[in-house]
Enzyme design. Structure first.
Site, PDB file in Angstrom:
ATOM      1  N   TYR A  35      31.498  -2.453 -10.710  1.00 19.45           N
ATOM      2  CA  TYR A  35      30.954  -3.626 -11.368  1.00 19.45           C
ATOM      3  C   TYR A  35      32.036  -4.693 -11.375  1.00 19.45           C
ATOM      4  O   TYR A  35      32.732  -4.871 -10.381  1.00 19.45           O
ATOM      5  CB  TYR A  35      30.420  -3.264 -12.767  1.00 19.45           C
ATOM      6  CG  TYR A  35      29.511  -4.325 -13.326  1.00 19.45           C
ATOM      7  CD1 TYR A  35      28.447  -4.845 -12.572  1.00 19.45           C
ATOM      8  CD2 TYR A  35      29.711  -4.822 -14.610  1.00 19.45           C
ATOM      9  CE1 TYR A  35      27.628  -5.829 -13.071  1.00 19.45           C
ATOM     10  CE2 TYR A  35      28.888  -5.805 -15.127  1.00 19.45           C
ATOM     11  CZ  TYR A  35      27.845  -6.312 -14.348  1.00 19.45           C
ATOM     12  OH  TYR A  35      27.035  -7.297 -14.853  1.00 19.45           O
ATOM     13  N   LYS A  90       4.599   9.335  -1.839  1.00 13.77           N
ATOM     14  CA  LYS A  90       5.026   8.809  -0.541  1.00 13.77           C
ATOM     15  C   LYS A  90       6.540   8.642  -0.526  1.00 13.77           C
ATOM     16  O   LYS A  90       7.218   8.980   0.457  1.00 13.77           O
ATOM     17  CB  LYS A  90       4.352   7.467  -0.285  1.00 13.77           C
ATOM     18  CG  LYS A  90       4.446   6.981   1.139  1.00 13.77           C
ATOM     19  CD  LYS A  90       3.388   7.638   1.996  1.00 13.77           C
ATOM     20  CE  LYS A  90       3.325   7.036   3.366  1.00 13.77           C
ATOM     21  NZ  LYS A  90       2.147   7.468   4.116  1.00 13.77           N
ATOM     22  N   GLU A 132       0.959   0.311   2.359  1.00  6.61           N
ATOM     23  CA  GLU A 132       0.257   1.558   2.080  1.00  6.61           C
ATOM     24  C   GLU A 132      -1.029   1.299   1.307  1.00  6.61           C
ATOM     25  O   GLU A 132      -1.046   0.535   0.334  1.00  6.61           O
ATOM     26  CB  GLU A 132       1.166   2.478   1.260  1.00  6.61           C
ATOM     27  CG  GLU A 132       0.658   3.881   1.111  1.00  6.61           C
ATOM     28  CD  GLU A 132       0.814   4.695   2.386  1.00  6.61           C
ATOM     29  OE1 GLU A 132       0.082   5.691   2.535  1.00  6.61           O
ATOM     30  OE2 GLU A 132       1.659   4.353   3.217  1.00  6.61           O
ATOM     31  N   GLY A 191     -11.957   1.058  10.822  1.00  7.89           N
ATOM     32  CA  GLY A 191     -11.068   0.449   9.846  1.00  7.89           C
ATOM     33  C   GLY A 191      -9.634   0.445  10.326  1.00  7.89           C
ATOM     34  O   GLY A 191      -9.367   0.374  11.533  1.00  7.89           O
ATOM     35  N   ALA A 192      -8.696   0.564   9.389  1.00  8.54           N
ATOM     36  CA  ALA A 192      -7.270   0.482   9.724  1.00  8.54           C
ATOM     37  C   ALA A 192      -6.865   1.568  10.717  1.00  8.54           C
ATOM     38  O   ALA A 192      -6.303   1.287  11.777  1.00  8.54           O
ATOM     39  CB  ALA A 192      -6.439   0.588   8.448  1.00  8.54           C
ATOM     40  N   ALA A 193      -7.151   2.829  10.386  1.00 12.62           N
ATOM     41  CA  ALA A 193      -6.738   3.934  11.256  1.00 12.62           C
ATOM     42  C   ALA A 193      -7.473   3.912  12.585  1.00 12.62           C
ATOM     43  O   ALA A 193      -6.861   4.074  13.652  1.00 12.62           O
ATOM     44  CB  ALA A 193      -6.957   5.265  10.548  1.00 12.62           C
ATOM     45  N   ASN A 284     -10.562  12.924   4.763  1.00 13.69           N
ATOM     46  CA  ASN A 284      -9.950  13.745   3.714  1.00 13.69           C
ATOM     47  C   ASN A 284     -10.594  13.445   2.366  1.00 13.69           C
ATOM     48  O   ASN A 284     -10.887  12.296   2.063  1.00 13.69           O
ATOM     49  CB  ASN A 284      -8.445  13.450   3.626  1.00 13.69           C
ATOM     50  CG  ASN A 284      -7.606  14.540   4.250  1.00 13.69           C
ATOM     51  OD1 ASN A 284      -7.957  15.714   4.156  1.00 13.69           O
ATOM     52  ND2 ASN A 284      -6.512  14.160   4.865  1.00 13.69           N
ATOM     53  N   ASN A 315       0.069  11.742   8.836  1.00 11.16           N
ATOM     54  CA  ASN A 315       1.060  10.720   9.167  1.00 11.16           C
ATOM     55  C   ASN A 315       2.458  11.009   8.621  1.00 11.16           C
ATOM     56  O   ASN A 315       3.410  10.327   8.985  1.00 11.16           O
ATOM     57  CB  ASN A 315       0.597   9.324   8.733  1.00 11.16           C
ATOM     58  CG  ASN A 315       0.208   9.248   7.271  1.00 11.16           C
ATOM     59  OD1 ASN A 315       0.458  10.161   6.493  1.00 11.16           O
ATOM     60  ND2 ASN A 315      -0.441   8.155   6.897  1.00 11.16           N
TER      61      ASN A 315
END
Length: 381
Positions: A35, A90, A132, A191-193, A284, A315
């Site tokens: 510090y 995650k 995410e 979609g996204a995937a 899932n 993933n």
């Protein structure tokens, strides 16, 4: 075992994440180094040259896991507070498998411009941004508009999933003795995937495979009017002109890839597929078809997103290694070449793939390391 009950019981007693310092402050000398006054010298160096930030701070090994809580697991738009436990999990995976310090950032806004602005404003403290559980189509614009902030930004629901699917498919084709020429692939989910999977397969196969993508209304085809940009792109890539539902287009397919909803693929549909059919049912927690039903109907290879079945396409096999490799070489972005390199590394990890083993497990020693090395090499070429 009731895993949900166990998760709640654990979290009532313990937090799953902590910030722990690498050094202890035990003496006045320690306090002066870490510090004031010692830290001022570090700040002065960075003020003179911002490029020294990764060298001298946590930035070199940190990733922000950012969500708005709009598309969390299979739970939908449950908001930032309810998304926090998932982001904590995650961050644990980043830490355990990639040695990366990941910090959950749950935003109390679902406004695209606000999300982009916020991420740009927090970027100085992080070496990478993992987007995410942000719903489509907003996730595409958010990721695209963050590619110039000087650190890698990746929407894991898109690209992490796509990397693992391509790796599994490369090995599945070896087992089935099929190649890309004339291969018919049906993808359920736009979609996204689904978008990222279509793009990475198309790029890797150099357009040799016939690809048909479906959303909840049926196939995406050339004459169908769509206002959503990513669906226009999918039609342009696949050049599909076939109108219909899954039952119509599955006939003669070699590969089914599902990133959609449970129980939409039946055994009768699998029987319509070509011999040595490959079925990736990744919804899932309930897949598009029960693996045993798919096998009874004639599928040679079946994979899901679940850990309690063989051939788990998850993933977690990709994102720790991708970010580890990117951080190690201080990459400014994650390119298509880096993602393909990750897929090839994962596929190559299995020297002799079989119908029951087309992809490694995250528990296999060395998986993250081989992905990280491949990504780092691709980033510096």
């Amino acid at each position: 075992m009731d895993y949900g009950k166990k998760a709640i019981e654990y979290r009532k007693k313990n937090t799953v994440l902590r910030v722990i310092s690498n050094s202890n402050i035990l003496t006045k000398e320690d306090l002066s180094i870490f510090y004031t006054p010692g830290v001022a010298a570090v700040s002065k160096l960075i003020a003179e040259d911002k490029s020294k930030t990764p060298e001298l701070t946590m930035k070199r090994n940190s990733v922000a896991v950012v969500t708005d809580g709009s598309a969390v697991l299979g739970l939908g738009n449950i908001g930032p507070e309810a998304a926090l436990p998932v982001m904590e999990g995650k961050a644990m995976l980043f830490s355990q498998y990639g040695g990366i310090d990941a910090i959950p950032i749950c935003l109390a806004t679902q406004d695209t411009k606000e999300i982009i602005k916020t991420i740009k404003n927090i970027a100085p403290a992080f070496g990478g941004i993992n987007l995410e559980d942000i719903s489509a189509p907003r996730c595409f614009e958010i990721e695209r508009k963050l590619q110039d902030i000087g650190i890698p930004v990746m929407h894991d629901d898109q690209h992490g999933t796509a990397v693992v699917v391509l790796a599994g498919l490369i090995n599945a084709l070896k087992v089935a003795d099929k190649d890309w020429n004339g291969l018919k692939i049906v993808i359920s989910g736009a979609g996204a995937a689904g978008t990222a999977i279509t793009k990475i397969i198309w790029d890797h196969s150099k357009g040799k495979a016939e690809m048909i993508v479906l959303d909840s209304e049926g196939t995406l085809y050339h004459d169908r009017v769509e206002d959503i940009k990513n669906k226009h792109e999918l039609v342009h890539i696949t050049k599909n002109i076939e109108e219909g539902q899954l039952n119509d287009v599955i006939a003669g397919a070699d590969v089914f890839i599902g990133v959609s909803v449970p129980n939409i693929l039946t055994g009768q549909m699998v029987k319509k597929m070509n011999k040595k059919a490959i079925v990736f049912a990744m919804a899932n927690p309930i897949p598009e078809i029960d693996p045993e039903e798919a096998k009874k109907a004639g599928a040679l290879i079946v994979a899901t997103g679940r850990s309690d079945y063989t051939n788990q396409l998850n993933n977690v096999l990709a994102f720790p290694g991708i970010f580890r490799g990117a951080l190690d070489v201080r990459a400014e972005r994650i390119t298509s070449e880096m993602k393909t390199a990750a897929s090839l590394a994962l596929a190559g990890f299995i020297s002799n793939p079989t119908s029951g083993k087309i992809i490694p497990s995250i528990l296999d020693k060395g998986v993250t390391e081989i992905v990280a090395k491949a990504v780092a090499k691709a980033a510096t070429q």
